[in-house]
Scaffold this motif. Structure first.
Motif, PDB file in Angstrom:
ATOM      1  N   ILE A 116      -3.178   0.513  -3.797  1.00 37.18           N
ATOM      2  CA  ILE A 116      -2.799  -0.822  -3.321  1.00 37.18           C
ATOM      3  C   ILE A 116      -2.332  -1.623  -4.520  1.00 37.18           C
ATOM      4  CG2 ILE A 116      -3.624  -3.038  -2.429  1.00 37.18           C
ATOM      5  CD1 ILE A 116      -5.727  -1.664  -0.922  1.00 37.18           C
TER       6      ILE A 116
ATOM      7  N   TYR B 116       0.893   5.454   0.810  1.00 37.99           N
ATOM      8  CA  TYR B 116       0.187   6.562   1.435  1.00 37.99           C
ATOM      9  C   TYR B 116       1.067   7.811   1.385  1.00 37.99           C
ATOM     10  CZ  TYR B 116      -3.073   3.181   3.365  1.00 37.99           C
ATOM     11  OH  TYR B 116      -4.020   2.200   3.497  1.00 37.99           O
TER      12      TYR B 116
ATOM     13  N   HIS C  65       0.859  -1.181   0.000  1.00 37.32           N
ATOM     14  CA  HIS C  65       0.000   0.000   0.000  1.00 37.32           C
ATOM     15  C   HIS C  65       0.895   1.231   0.000  1.00 37.32           C
ATOM     16  CE1 HIS C  65      -3.645  -2.156   1.968  1.00 37.32           C
ATOM     17  NE2 HIS C  65      -2.769  -3.073   1.607  1.00 37.32           N
TER      18      HIS C  65
ATOM     19  N   GLN D 292       1.554  11.483   3.535  1.00 38.17           N
ATOM     20  CA  GLN D 292       1.194  12.204   4.753  1.00 38.17           C
ATOM     21  C   GLN D 292       1.778  13.603   4.725  1.00 38.17           C
ATOM     22  OE1 GLN D 292       2.879  10.712   8.462  1.00 38.17           O
ATOM     23  NE2 GLN D 292       1.055  11.297   9.622  1.00 38.17           N
TER      24      GLN D 292
ATOM     25  N   GLY E 227       9.616   5.885   5.469  1.00 36.12           N
ATOM     26  CA  GLY E 227       9.118   7.102   4.833  1.00 36.12           C
ATOM     27  C   GLY E 227      10.138   7.763   3.931  1.00 36.12           C
TER      28      GLY E 227
ATOM     29  N   PHE F 278       4.817   6.890   2.416  1.00 37.23           N
ATOM     30  CA  PHE F 278       5.066   5.633   3.125  1.00 37.23           C
ATOM     31  C   PHE F 278       4.554   4.455   2.303  1.00 37.23           C
ATOM     32  CE2 PHE F 278       6.443   7.146   7.200  1.00 37.23           C
ATOM     33  CZ  PHE F 278       5.796   8.360   7.402  1.00 37.23           C
TER      34      PHE F 278
ATOM     35  N   PRO G  92      -2.291  10.076   7.280  1.00 38.94           N
ATOM     36  CA  PRO G  92      -1.891   9.585   5.958  1.00 38.94           C
ATOM     37  C   PRO G  92      -3.102   9.426   5.042  1.00 38.94           C
ATOM     38  CG  PRO G  92      -0.935   8.240   7.699  1.00 38.94           C
ATOM     39  CD  PRO G  92      -1.956   9.122   8.339  1.00 38.94           C
TER      40      PRO G  92
ATOM     41  N   PHE H 278       4.770  -0.290   8.077  1.00 38.38           N
ATOM     42  CA  PHE H 278       5.178   0.811   7.219  1.00 38.38           C
ATOM     43  C   PHE H 278       6.693   0.970   7.151  1.00 38.38           C
ATOM     44  CE2 PHE H 278       1.291   2.780   5.883  1.00 38.38           C
ATOM     45  CZ  PHE H 278       0.366   2.368   6.808  1.00 38.38           C
TER      46      PHE H 278
ATOM     47  N   PHE I 136      -4.549   7.622   1.521  1.00 35.20           N
ATOM     48  CA  PHE I 136      -4.331   6.471   0.650  1.00 35.20           C
ATOM     49  C   PHE I 136      -4.052   6.899  -0.792  1.00 35.20           C
ATOM     50  CE2 PHE I 136      -4.924   2.292  -1.004  1.00 35.20           C
ATOM     51  CZ  PHE I 136      -5.665   2.419  -2.164  1.00 35.20           C
TER      52      PHE I 136
END
Lengths: 110, 115
Positions: A47, A34, A32, A36, A103, A87, A42, A100, A44
């Motif tokens: 996926i 994300y 996944h 932020q 980053g 992330f 975060p 996760f 989405f």
């Protein structure tokens, strides 16, 4: 088990492209992605499921190489709004539980 | 789209007190919710998986007596930081999905400051 992201930080000018990588030492069920922004939750992006598919979302796309246990996020013609920390989250067994990466901070300058 | 609501957004408390954080899924039922902790400029660290009607599953190194999780209904999970100390100060964020393999929806997070 934490996936490893690279690079740690990227600085771009508007319109430039970037690639963010996510590698796992363990077999992945899904990855996944994300983004932020500072002080926010975060959000989405996409996926990717086991099977090597590639997905796209406007100028942001991603690939998943199941063999190499890697995923890459592609940002093309970057915009100022793309700035933030990206992330990757890995699910190792379709449990819904995500681990996760550390980053990647992306800064897009005018 | 699905929404996850988290309250409070910010809390300041004295050392030794307990703080409760609520996480609600507003328009879907979540049998599983996840609690994360985030330090400034750091990653989201998974603390525990909250399971409706049963005990939470804690990640290695997370004290279950310190961080009490209750998932009493399909739309509500709570995290209680018991006897908080300054080292517990952090950004706590919950998340939920509509099923395994689905995207996570995150709450807006709770910034906890323990004096």
């Amino acid at each position: 088990q934490q996936p490893v992201q690279s690079p740690q930080a990227v600085i771009l000018r508007e319109g430039e492209d970037a690639v963010i990588n996510c590698s796992s030492s363990k077999a992945l069920y899904s990855v996944h992605w994300y983004r932020q922004k500072h002080g926010e939750a975060p959000v989405f992006l996409m996926i990717l499921l086991k099977g090597g598919e590639q997905k796209g979302h406007e100028k942001i796309s991603a690939s998943f190489n199941e063999k190499k246990q890697q995923s890459s996020l592609y940002l093309t013609a970057s915009q100022l709004s793309y700035s933030g920390t990206y992330f990757c989250g890995t699910d190792y067994g379709n449990t819904g539980k995500l681990i996760f990466g550390q980053g990647t901070t992306l800064q897009v300058k005018p | 789209g699905a929404v996850v609501s988290q309250h409070p957004s910010r809390v300041i408390c004295k050392s030794g007190t307990s703080v409760k954080i609520e996480c609600r899924s507003l328009d879907f039922q979540a049998t599983t919710m996840f609690w994360y902790r985030q330090f400034p400029k750091k990653s989201l660290m998974l603390m525990a998986t909250s399971n409706e009607g049963s005990k939470a599953t804690y990640e290695q190194g997370v004290e279950k007596d310190k961080f009490l999780i209750n998932h009493a209904s399909l739309t509500l999970s709570t995290l209680t930081v018991t006897s908080a100390h300054p080292e517990d100060s952090s950004f706590y964020i919950c998340s939920a999905s509509q099923g395994a393999g689905e995207k996570l929806f995150f709450g807006s997070g709770t910034q906890l400051s323990v004096l």
